[in-house]
Write a protein that holds these residues in place. Structure first.
Motif, PDB file in Angstrom:
ATOM      1  N   LEU A 101       0.819  -1.224   0.000  1.00  0.00           N
ATOM      2  CA  LEU A 101       0.000   0.000   0.000  1.00  0.00           C
ATOM      3  C   LEU A 101       0.848   1.268   0.000  1.00  0.00           C
ATOM      4  O   LEU A 101       0.384   2.352   0.406  1.00  0.00           O
ATOM      5  CB  LEU A 101      -0.992   0.032   1.176  1.00  0.00           C
ATOM      6  N   ILE A 102       2.095   1.134  -0.458  1.00  0.00           N
ATOM      7  CA  ILE A 102       2.971   2.290  -0.615  1.00  0.00           C
ATOM      8  C   ILE A 102       3.101   2.579  -2.110  1.00  0.00           C
ATOM      9  O   ILE A 102       3.345   1.665  -2.905  1.00  0.00           O
ATOM     10  CB  ILE A 102       4.349   2.042   0.010  1.00  0.00           C
ATOM     11  N   THR A 103       2.949   3.848  -2.488  1.00  0.00           N
ATOM     12  CA  THR A 103       2.996   4.211  -3.896  1.00  0.00           C
ATOM     13  C   THR A 103       4.423   4.187  -4.419  1.00  0.00           C
ATOM     14  O   THR A 103       5.375   4.060  -3.656  1.00  0.00           O
ATOM     15  CB  THR A 103       2.412   5.616  -4.108  1.00  0.00           C
ATOM     16  N   ARG A 104       4.546   4.338  -5.739  1.00  0.00           N
ATOM     17  CA  ARG A 104       5.878   4.369  -6.341  1.00  0.00           C
ATOM     18  C   ARG A 104       6.654   5.605  -5.916  1.00  0.00           C
ATOM     19  O   ARG A 104       7.881   5.669  -6.111  1.00  0.00           O
ATOM     20  CB  ARG A 104       5.775   4.300  -7.859  1.00  0.00           C
ATOM     21  N   ASN A 105       5.984   6.584  -5.325  1.00  0.00           N
ATOM     22  CA  ASN A 105       6.641   7.780  -4.781  1.00  0.00           C
ATOM     23  C   ASN A 105       6.850   7.680  -3.284  1.00  0.00           C
ATOM     24  O   ASN A 105       7.059   8.689  -2.616  1.00  0.00           O
ATOM     25  CB  ASN A 105       5.811   9.033  -5.111  1.00  0.00           C
ATOM     26  N   THR A 106       6.765   6.429  -2.757  1.00  0.00           N
ATOM     27  CA  THR A 106       6.959   6.121  -1.319  1.00  0.00           C
ATOM     28  C   THR A 106       5.996   6.891  -0.436  1.00  0.00           C
ATOM     29  O   THR A 106       6.356   7.341   0.662  1.00  0.00           O
ATOM     30  CB  THR A 106       8.415   6.378  -0.880  1.00  0.00           C
ATOM     31  N   GLN A 107       4.753   7.031  -0.886  1.00  0.00           N
ATOM     32  CA  GLN A 107       3.718   7.670  -0.086  1.00  0.00           C
ATOM     33  C   GLN A 107       2.639   6.641   0.251  1.00  0.00           C
ATOM     34  O   GLN A 107       2.419   5.678  -0.482  1.00  0.00           O
ATOM     35  CB  GLN A 107       3.087   8.848  -0.849  1.00  0.00           C
ATOM     36  N   ALA A 108       1.985   6.858   1.373  1.00  0.00           N
ATOM     37  CA  ALA A 108       0.873   5.986   1.747  1.00  0.00           C
ATOM     38  C   ALA A 108      -0.323   6.258   0.848  1.00  0.00           C
ATOM     39  O   ALA A 108      -0.598   7.413   0.469  1.00  0.00           O
ATOM     40  CB  ALA A 108       0.500   6.210   3.203  1.00  0.00           C
ATOM     41  N   THR A 109      -1.023   5.212   0.479  1.00  0.00           N
ATOM     42  CA  THR A 109      -2.191   5.366  -0.382  1.00  0.00           C
ATOM     43  C   THR A 109      -3.361   5.972   0.389  1.00  0.00           C
ATOM     44  O   THR A 109      -3.427   5.901   1.626  1.00  0.00           O
ATOM     45  CB  THR A 109      -2.617   4.016  -0.966  1.00  0.00           C
ATOM     46  N   VAL A 110      -4.297   6.525  -0.345  1.00  0.00           N
ATOM     47  CA  VAL A 110      -5.496   7.119   0.256  1.00  0.00           C
ATOM     48  C   VAL A 110      -6.691   6.236  -0.051  1.00  0.00           C
ATOM     49  O   VAL A 110      -6.623   5.320  -0.866  1.00  0.00           O
ATOM     50  CB  VAL A 110      -5.722   8.551  -0.294  1.00  0.00           C
ATOM     51  N   SER A 111      -7.788   6.510   0.608  1.00  0.00           N
ATOM     52  CA  SER A 111      -9.016   5.752   0.361  1.00  0.00           C
ATOM     53  C   SER A 111      -9.476   5.949  -1.070  1.00  0.00           C
ATOM     54  O   SER A 111      -9.258   7.003  -1.682  1.00  0.00           O
ATOM     55  CB  SER A 111     -10.122   6.220   1.312  1.00  0.00           C
ATOM     56  N   GLY A 112     -10.094   4.907  -1.614  1.00  0.00           N
ATOM     57  CA  GLY A 112     -10.623   5.052  -2.953  1.00  0.00           C
ATOM     58  C   GLY A 112     -10.696   3.736  -3.691  1.00  0.00           C
ATOM     59  O   GLY A 112     -10.357   2.666  -3.166  1.00  0.00           O
ATOM     60  N   LEU A 113     -11.137   3.818  -4.926  1.00  0.00           N
ATOM     61  CA  LEU A 113     -11.241   2.670  -5.813  1.00  0.00           C
ATOM     62  C   LEU A 113      -9.994   2.608  -6.688  1.00  0.00           C
ATOM     63  O   LEU A 113      -9.566   3.628  -7.244  1.00  0.00           O
ATOM     64  CB  LEU A 113     -12.483   2.796  -6.681  1.00  0.00           C
ATOM     65  N   TYR A 114      -9.417   1.419  -6.806  1.00  0.00           N
ATOM     66  CA  TYR A 114      -8.197   1.237  -7.588  1.00  0.00           C
ATOM     67  C   TYR A 114      -8.407   0.116  -8.606  1.00  0.00           C
ATOM     68  O   TYR A 114      -9.161  -0.840  -8.364  1.00  0.00           O
ATOM     69  CB  TYR A 114      -7.015   0.893  -6.677  1.00  0.00           C
ATOM     70  N   TYR A 115      -7.707   0.241  -9.727  1.00  0.00           N
ATOM     71  CA  TYR A 115      -7.713  -0.796 -10.748  1.00  0.00           C
ATOM     72  C   TYR A 115      -6.352  -1.487 -10.767  1.00  0.00           C
ATOM     73  O   TYR A 115      -5.326  -0.863 -10.491  1.00  0.00           O
ATOM     74  CB  TYR A 115      -7.992  -0.192 -12.129  1.00  0.00           C
ATOM     75  N   PHE A 116      -6.367  -2.756 -11.079  1.00  0.00           N
ATOM     76  CA  PHE A 116      -5.092  -3.454 -11.291  1.00  0.00           C
ATOM     77  C   PHE A 116      -5.131  -4.129 -12.663  1.00  0.00           C
ATOM     78  O   PHE A 116      -6.192  -4.572 -13.134  1.00  0.00           O
ATOM     79  CB  PHE A 116      -4.812  -4.474 -10.189  1.00  0.00           C
ATOM     80  N   THR A 168      -3.958 -10.410 -20.763  1.00  0.00           N
ATOM     81  CA  THR A 168      -4.101  -9.311 -19.805  1.00  0.00           C
ATOM     82  C   THR A 168      -5.405  -9.480 -19.031  1.00  0.00           C
ATOM     83  O   THR A 168      -6.454  -9.819 -19.602  1.00  0.00           O
ATOM     84  CB  THR A 168      -4.102  -7.953 -20.521  1.00  0.00           C
ATOM     85  N   GLN A 169      -5.325  -9.248 -17.726  1.00  0.00           N
ATOM     86  CA  GLN A 169      -6.516  -9.297 -16.871  1.00  0.00           C
ATOM     87  C   GLN A 169      -6.644  -7.964 -16.132  1.00  0.00           C
ATOM     88  O   GLN A 169      -5.629  -7.367 -15.727  1.00  0.00           O
ATOM     89  CB  GLN A 169      -6.428 -10.435 -15.856  1.00  0.00           C
ATOM     90  N   ILE A 170      -7.864  -7.528 -15.958  1.00  0.00           N
ATOM     91  CA  ILE A 170      -8.134  -6.250 -15.276  1.00  0.00           C
ATOM     92  C   ILE A 170      -9.117  -6.508 -14.131  1.00  0.00           C
ATOM     93  O   ILE A 170     -10.085  -7.256 -14.287  1.00  0.00           O
ATOM     94  CB  ILE A 170      -8.707  -5.215 -16.251  1.00  0.00           C
ATOM     95  N   GLY A 171      -8.852  -5.887 -12.998  1.00  0.00           N
ATOM     96  CA  GLY A 171      -9.736  -6.012 -11.852  1.00  0.00           C
ATOM     97  C   GLY A 171      -9.695  -4.744 -11.026  1.00  0.00           C
ATOM     98  O   GLY A 171      -9.019  -3.779 -11.366  1.00  0.00           O
ATOM     99  N   LYS A 172     -10.428  -4.738  -9.910  1.00  0.00           N
ATOM    100  CA  LYS A 172     -10.466  -3.551  -9.070  1.00  0.00           C
ATOM    101  C   LYS A 172     -10.593  -3.961  -7.610  1.00  0.00           C
ATOM    102  O   LYS A 172     -11.024  -5.068  -7.270  1.00  0.00           O
ATOM    103  CB  LYS A 172     -11.629  -2.662  -9.477  1.00  0.00           C
ATOM    104  N   PHE A 173     -10.211  -3.032  -6.760  1.00  0.00           N
ATOM    105  CA  PHE A 173     -10.335  -3.240  -5.326  1.00  0.00           C
ATOM    106  C   PHE A 173     -10.525  -1.879  -4.667  1.00  0.00           C
ATOM    107  O   PHE A 173     -10.289  -0.817  -5.280  1.00  0.00           O
ATOM    108  CB  PHE A 173      -9.128  -3.984  -4.729  1.00  0.00           C
ATOM    109  N   VAL A 174     -10.926  -1.908  -3.399  1.00  0.00           N
ATOM    110  CA  VAL A 174     -11.242  -0.680  -2.658  1.00  0.00           C
ATOM    111  C   VAL A 174     -10.402  -0.641  -1.393  1.00  0.00           C
ATOM    112  O   VAL A 174     -10.207  -1.652  -0.721  1.00  0.00           O
ATOM    113  CB  VAL A 174     -12.756  -0.627  -2.301  1.00  0.00           C
ATOM    114  N   ILE A 175      -9.934   0.585  -1.072  1.00  0.00           N
ATOM    115  CA  ILE A 175      -9.242   0.825   0.194  1.00  0.00           C
ATOM    116  C   ILE A 175     -10.095   1.812   0.983  1.00  0.00           C
ATOM    117  O   ILE A 175     -10.481   2.874   0.482  1.00  0.00           O
ATOM    118  CB  ILE A 175      -7.832   1.415  -0.019  1.00  0.00           C
ATOM    119  N   ILE A 176     -10.410   1.442   2.229  1.00  0.00           N
ATOM    120  CA  ILE A 176     -11.256   2.267   3.087  1.00  0.00           C
ATOM    121  C   ILE A 176     -10.504   2.602   4.360  1.00  0.00           C
ATOM    122  O   ILE A 176     -10.000   1.705   5.043  1.00  0.00           O
ATOM    123  CB  ILE A 176     -12.587   1.569   3.430  1.00  0.00           C
TER     124      ILE A 176
END
Length: 479
Positions: free
Chosen positions: A447-462, A470-478
């Motif tokens: 949960l650390i970004t490529r800029n070494t920052q903590a992620t925020v709440s929200g919807l993310y795609y992978f 190629t496969q695409i999915g999503k997840f949520v951080i609350i």
């Protein structure tokens, strides 16, 4: 008394800054004095042998031998010059061959002794220090084959069962133990299964034992079959039960009343698959191999990956949480050295341990064309997964660095790209297990970004990209 010792070494030429290692051993031995009154009775400064004859140097000599072997291991070429130390060749069988020949025109028969069943025993090292003591047999080669909620553990113990102890020159293998842990700390490993030979220690009554008569352990363990042959009605006497003869009710030899002994099991004697141990042989009917060298063995004696079938074992561990990692190891242990009082030695449970998740194996993922998924989803920071044992086990990471989102059903080699809802690249993970293995279908993100920052709440795609697509999915951080 105020006793002082002066240890003198040399002469040596030691230049400033150089180091000169000096090695010496302090040797002790039990039962050196036979009787406390011997000194007053036999001490004679003009005839010291009267007193020396009452001393027992045997334990002292044995310990001195062991100390020299630890310092310089017999049969070990430490410096790689092909010299392994001094040795003796002992032969257990001989035969006489008559050779007819002619000597000086006269027909002559020469008798020649042919030695058979010979063995080489090293009794002195190569002169280069080793400083290595007794060690257990080598641990077996093992593989962890994951399934959802379980592991199949396969191992091959050829080296474990055939390697000789460097000091006793015996193949002293006794058995295997399987360990499971939730993290890599030594005290986290718990034994979940054990397998060892069905063998027994024979304690012999020794009237001359010092400081008083008693039972002594003189020999390596005997198998049940060996004891049946020695003390049963026959070698097939299944009614002979060694554990029936105890310390208080020992065995008395019918022909030699002075031969008194009792038996104790060596380790657990967990040797019956599915009854005394869940470990079982994969090929129970496989005969002992014709050669211990796989390159020389017969084709039907080998597994598909080139290991000898005779030494193949397996164990299935069920009822595991599929979403958490486990550390697994298989160790080997010996029966020690009864004569020297050395107990059983085992390879460390933490050494060579493998970590795996009980999820669908990577080959099954490919064969079933299964989709990649993420867990936990949603990831709730307020759930504090660490307190429930799902994160930060065995580590002391800061809470923000201990968080983990898991990717499962991954191909062996792929790239995982994580994007925000706006399409910004948050993190890229290179997943590479070209040879497969128990972790090939799984990876994590902290949960650390490529800029070494903590992620925020929200919807993310992978996005998971591999040679298969190629496969695409999503997840949520609350939060």
């Amino acid at each position: 008394y105020d006793t002082r010792h002066l240890l003198s070494f040399g002469p040596f030429d030691v230049n400033p800054g150089e180091k000169l290692p000096i090695s010496f051993a302090l040797i002790g031995g039990e039962n050196f004095h036979q009787d406390a009154a011997d000194f007053n009775t036999y001490h004679d400064p003009y005839n010291p042998n009267r007193y020396y004859d009452k001393l027992d140097f045997s334990a002292l000599a044995r310990n001195l031998t062991w100390a020299s072997w630890v310092y310089d291991n017999p049969g070990v070429d430490t410096d790689g010059d092909d010299y392994y130390g001094k040795y003796r060749v002992c032969c257990y069988d001989t035969s006489v061959v008559e050779i007819d020949t002619t000597i000086g025109g006269v027909d002559t028969t020469i008798s020649q002794v042919v030695y058979g069943l010979c063995d080489t025993t090293f009794y002195e090292g190569d002169g280069v220090p080793d400083f290595r003591g007794a060690s257990p047999p080598p641990a077996p080669v093992f593989w962890v084959l994951p399934r959802v909620g379980s592991f199949r553990i396969r191992f091959n113990g050829q080296r474990s069962e055939t390697t000789r102890d460097q000091f006793s020159d015996l193949a002293d293998f006794e058995g295997y133990r399987v360990y499971l842990a939730r993290d890599e700390r030594p005290n986290s490993f718990s034994m979940i299964a054990s397998f060892d030979k069905d063998d027994y220690n024979k304690w012999v009554w020794d009237e001359g034992r010092l400081p008083e008569p008693g039972y002594a352990l003189l020999d390596p363990p005997f198998t049940r079959h060996q004891l049946q042959c020695l003390y049963g009605e026959s070698c097939s006497d299944s009614l002979f039960e060694p554990l029936r003869f105890t310390r208080t009710r020992p065995y008395v030899h019918p022909l030699y009343p002075d031969s008194i002994f009792y038996f104790e099991g060596q380790d657990f004697n967990a040797s019956i698959p599915d009854i005394t141990t869940p470990i079982k042989k994969i090929y129970p009917d496989q005969a002992y191999p014709s050669s211990l060298n796989p390159d020389s063995a017969l084709a039907d004696e080998l597994t598909e990956d080139g290991y000898l079938k005779y030494f193949e074992y397996e164990l299935t561990v069920d009822n595991l949480l599929p979403t958490v990692p486990y550390w697994i190891n298989v160790t080997a242990f010996d029966f020690g050295s009864p004569k020297s009082g050395l107990g059983s030695l085992e390879t460390p449970p933490v050494q060579g341990a493998q970590v795996a998740y009980p999820l669908t194996a990577v080959d099954d993922v490919k064969d079933g064309n299964l989709e990649v998924f993420v867990y936990p989803n949603p990831y709730r920071i307020d759930e504090n997964y660490a307190d429930n044992g799902f994160e930060n086990r065995g580590t002391n990471l800061a809470q923000a660095r201990a968080r983990r989102i898991h990717f499962a059903n991954l191909p062996r080699v792929c790239t995982i790209s994580i994007y925000s809802l706006d399409g910004d690249l948050v993190r890229r993970i290179d997943h590479s297990y070209p040879g497969g293995g128990p972790e090939a279908m799984h990876d994590t993100w902290d949960l650390i970004t490529r800029n070494t920052q903590a992620t925020v709440s929200g919807l993310y795609y992978f996005v998971v990209e591999s040679e298969s697509g190629t496969q695409i999915g999503k997840f949520v951080i609350i939060k």
